[in-house]
Design an enzyme around this catalytic site. Structure first.
Site, PDB file in Angstrom:
ATOM      1  N   ILE A   1       2.032 -92.226 -74.680  1.00 40.01           N
ATOM      2  CA  ILE A   1       2.668 -93.499 -75.056  1.00 40.01           C
ATOM      3  C   ILE A   1       1.653 -94.631 -74.882  1.00 40.01           C
ATOM      4  O   ILE A   1       1.509 -95.513 -75.732  1.00 40.01           O
ATOM      5  CB  ILE A   1       3.925 -93.782 -74.198  1.00 40.01           C
TER       6      ILE A   1
ATOM      7  N   ILE B   1     -10.433 -98.965 -66.687  1.00 40.45           N
ATOM      8  CA  ILE B   1     -10.809 -98.581 -65.327  1.00 40.45           C
ATOM      9  C   ILE B   1     -10.392 -97.133 -65.126  1.00 40.45           C
ATOM     10  O   ILE B   1      -9.207 -96.799 -65.212  1.00 40.45           O
ATOM     11  CB  ILE B   1     -10.119 -99.501 -64.291  1.00 40.45           C
TER      12      ILE B   1
ATOM     13  N   GLU C   1      15.856 -88.430 -68.581  1.00 35.80           N
ATOM     14  CA  GLU C   1      16.291 -87.370 -67.652  1.00 35.80           C
ATOM     15  C   GLU C   1      17.161 -87.903 -66.528  1.00 35.80           C
ATOM     16  O   GLU C   1      17.831 -87.139 -65.853  1.00 35.80           O
ATOM     17  CB  GLU C   1      15.074 -86.670 -67.045  1.00 35.80           C
TER      18      GLU C   1
ATOM     19  N   TYR D   1      12.195 -84.643 -60.432  1.00 38.60           N
ATOM     20  CA  TYR D   1      11.598 -85.669 -61.295  1.00 38.60           C
ATOM     21  C   TYR D   1      12.635 -86.739 -61.650  1.00 38.60           C
ATOM     22  O   TYR D   1      12.417 -87.936 -61.455  1.00 38.60           O
ATOM     23  CB  TYR D   1      11.048 -84.996 -62.557  1.00 38.60           C
TER      24      TYR D   1
HETATM   25  C1  UGA Z   1      10.576 -83.899 -70.961  1.00 33.80           C
HETATM   26  C2  UGA Z   1      10.585 -84.839 -69.747  1.00 33.80           C
HETATM   27  O1  UGA Z   1      11.186 -84.210 -68.665  1.00 33.80           O
HETATM   28  C3  UGA Z   1      11.260 -86.131 -70.027  1.00 33.80           C
HETATM   29  O2  UGA Z   1      11.118 -87.023 -68.944  1.00 33.80           O
HETATM   30  C4  UGA Z   1      10.648 -86.786 -71.207  1.00 33.80           C
HETATM   31  O3  UGA Z   1      11.375 -87.950 -71.502  1.00 33.80           O
HETATM   32  C5  UGA Z   1      10.693 -85.833 -72.360  1.00 33.80           C
HETATM   33  O4  UGA Z   1      10.058 -84.606 -72.047  1.00 33.80           O
HETATM   34  C6  UGA Z   1      10.008 -86.425 -73.538  1.00 33.80           C
HETATM   35  O5  UGA Z   1       9.206 -85.777 -74.204  1.00 33.80           O
HETATM   36  O6  UGA Z   1      10.278 -87.583 -73.801  1.00 33.80           O
HETATM   37  P1  UGA Z   1      12.220 -82.129 -72.103  1.00 33.80           P
HETATM   38  O7  UGA Z   1      12.838 -82.611 -73.375  1.00 33.80           O
HETATM   39  O8  UGA Z   1      13.069 -81.185 -71.339  1.00 33.80           O
HETATM   40  O9  UGA Z   1      11.875 -83.405 -71.198  1.00 33.80           O
HETATM   41  O10 UGA Z   1      10.808 -81.448 -72.383  1.00 33.80           O
HETATM   42  P2  UGA Z   1      10.292 -80.244 -73.265  1.00 33.80           P
HETATM   43  O11 UGA Z   1       9.286 -79.543 -72.424  1.00 33.80           O
HETATM   44  O12 UGA Z   1       9.818 -80.745 -74.564  1.00 33.80           O
HETATM   45  O13 UGA Z   1      11.544 -79.262 -73.452  1.00 33.80           O
HETATM   46  C7  UGA Z   1      12.542 -79.449 -74.420  1.00 33.80           C
HETATM   47  C8  UGA Z   1      13.384 -78.195 -74.512  1.00 33.80           C
HETATM   48  O14 UGA Z   1      12.622 -77.136 -75.104  1.00 33.80           O
HETATM   49  C9  UGA Z   1      13.878 -77.630 -73.191  1.00 33.80           C
HETATM   50  O15 UGA Z   1      15.181 -77.153 -73.356  1.00 33.80           O
HETATM   51  C10 UGA Z   1      12.933 -76.468 -72.906  1.00 33.80           C
HETATM   52  O16 UGA Z   1      13.510 -75.466 -72.106  1.00 33.80           O
HETATM   53  C11 UGA Z   1      12.688 -75.961 -74.315  1.00 33.80           C
HETATM   54  N1  UGA Z   1      11.412 -75.223 -74.552  1.00 33.80           N
HETATM   55  C12 UGA Z   1      10.229 -75.715 -74.119  1.00 33.80           C
HETATM   56  C13 UGA Z   1      11.460 -74.038 -75.294  1.00 33.80           C
HETATM   57  O17 UGA Z   1      12.544 -73.561 -75.704  1.00 33.80           O
HETATM   58  N2  UGA Z   1      10.280 -73.399 -75.587  1.00 33.80           N
HETATM   59  C14 UGA Z   1       9.072 -73.866 -75.173  1.00 33.80           C
HETATM   60  O18 UGA Z   1       8.030 -73.236 -75.494  1.00 33.80           O
HETATM   61  C15 UGA Z   1       9.042 -75.064 -74.416  1.00 33.80           C
END
Ligand code: UGA
Length: 367
Positions: A12, A49, A118, A162
């Site tokens: 971001i 920095i 989250e 988190y």
């Molecule tokens: C993360 C952070 O925890 C948040 O704070 C943040 O706001 C958010 O990313 C963001 O990108 O803005 P999350 O959406 O859970 O939250 O992150 P991802 O790792 O992108 O996971 C999204 C979903 O995909 C989850 O249900 C995860 O279990 C799933 N996933 C992830 C898969 O099914 N396969 C994968 O290979 C990776």
């Protein structure tokens, strides 16, 4: 305006820095790494920095003193890390961020604090085990900044450390606002996506977010893994839309952002992770017909297997953005197909360029 942007070289941050430079503000970026803002090094209104804010006495007070506004983007924001190193996640996201907030309190500077969607945790439908009437009604998963309850899982599901750290930080800022009139704004991003979001697995052994896992699978032909069936849903927001909202909050031309929390997200872009995998495959086949890797298999994997013990998930989160519309006149413009195409284009080009030039890999530390 003189802007101190902590974590200004992350995903971001790098896009925001670009916008602030374009608008001719004077920016000081503090980050561990500056690869994502490399192209602006040398501009006279940008000071970089290279610093780890966890290092004692690194000079925070002087920088805050010198700024008109402080933006704090420093965070570990990848779920894999919450499970792998919960204490360090707490330390950076709460303890170290609190020092920044308290420096702003002491020096009476405005703070724009990045939090996360989250903090809303899970939906009522997820813990009612099928007993909620019309459980799939989007209303149950539409989260408003000032009225929605925040629902976390049990302590032994340490993914929530988190969200809890971020929530506690928000509560501390709120209390400073209440007791001494501290001027802050909190931003809760809902799954921003765009160029530079994360590294690709082939270039780094960390744990990125889902887009990068899937992109990497498409580029390498390895499996796309659906955690717990890929049923959970997210609302994706293109980074350009997000930066527009953030910029309006920083400028706050109508003086309406003090002590406010803003959801920044795109309610119309909801998709399940399973659908996301399919959509990315469709786009990939249609858009890059000359790539030689075979299409990846889509396979199921459990959350524990994928992330480790202590993983649990937000099942669904839809931002209520009526406050952002009303106070800063912001509405997102990018639809799901176009934001995925634009982001995927970047990574396909990036890999081609990297392979051609053999340049060093991208790394991700901050949001
Ligand atoms: C993360 C952070 O925890 C948040 O704070 C943040 O706001 C958010 O990313 C963001 O990108 O803005 P999350 O959406 O859970 O939250 O992150 P991802 O790792 O992108 O996971 C999204 C979903 O995909 C989850 O249900 C995860 O279990 C799933 N996933 C992830 C898969 O099914 N396969 C994968 O290979 C990776």
């Amino acid at each position: 305006m003189k802007i101190l942007c902590l974590g200004g070289a992350g995903f971001i941050g790098s896009h925001l820095t670009a916008r602030l430079l374009k608008e001719r503000h004077t920016i000081t970026v503090v980050d561990q790494d500056h690869e994502k803002i490399q192209e602006w090094v040398g501009l006279d209104n940008l000071r970089i920095i290279k610093e780890d804010i966890r290092r004692p006495d690194w000079g925070l007070m002087e920088l805050v003193q010198d700024a008109d506004v402080v933006i704090d983007l420093i965070a570990y924001a990848n779920p894999g890390l919450y499970v792998k190193m919960p204490l360090e996640v707490f330390r950076l996201n709460f303890t170290e961020n609190l020092k920044i907030a308290e420096a702003c309190v002491a020096l009476k500077k405005r703070l724009i604090q990045f939090s996360t969607c989250e903090v809303y945790g899970k939906t009522p439908a997820s813990f009612m085990n099928g007993h909620l009437l019309e459980a799939d009604d989007p209303l149950h998963a539409t989260f408003s900044e000032d009225t929605t309850n925040l629902i976390m899982g049990p302590v032994n599901k340490h993914r929530w450390i988190y969200a809890s750290a971020k929530q506690l930080l928000e509560r501390v800022l709120h209390a400073y606002g209440l007791e001494i009139g501290f001027n802050y704004t909190i931003i809760r991003p809902f799954n921003f996506i765009g160029p530079k979001i994360d590294f690709l697995l082939s270039e780094n052994d960390g744990i990125p977010r889902v887009f990068s896992f899937f992109m990497d699978a498409l580029l390498s032909g390895t499996d796309m893994k659906l955690v717990n069936g890929g049923h959970n849903r997210r609302c994706y927001t293109y980074i350009d839309d997000a930066v527009e909202a953030i910029y309006r909050i920083i400028m706050d031309v109508n003086g309406v952002c003090n002590r406010e929390i803003f959801n920044i997200g795109t309610p119309g872009n909801e998709i399940s992770i399973r659908e996301l995998a399919n959509k990315m495959q469709d786009i990939y086949v249609r858009r890059y017909p000359r790539t030689d890797a075979p299409l990846p298999q889509i396979v199921d994997v459990s959350g524990e297997e994928f992330y480790g013990k202590g993983y649990e998930d937000s099942d669904r989160r839809i931002p209520d953005i009526s406050k952002a519309e009303a106070l800063i006149g912001w509405k997102p413009q990018w639809g799901l197909n176009e934001l995925l195409e634009s982001t995927m284009d970047y990574y396909v080009d990036h890999v081609n360029t990297t392979q051609a030039k053999n340049v060093s890999p991208l790394k991700e530390t901050h949001i």
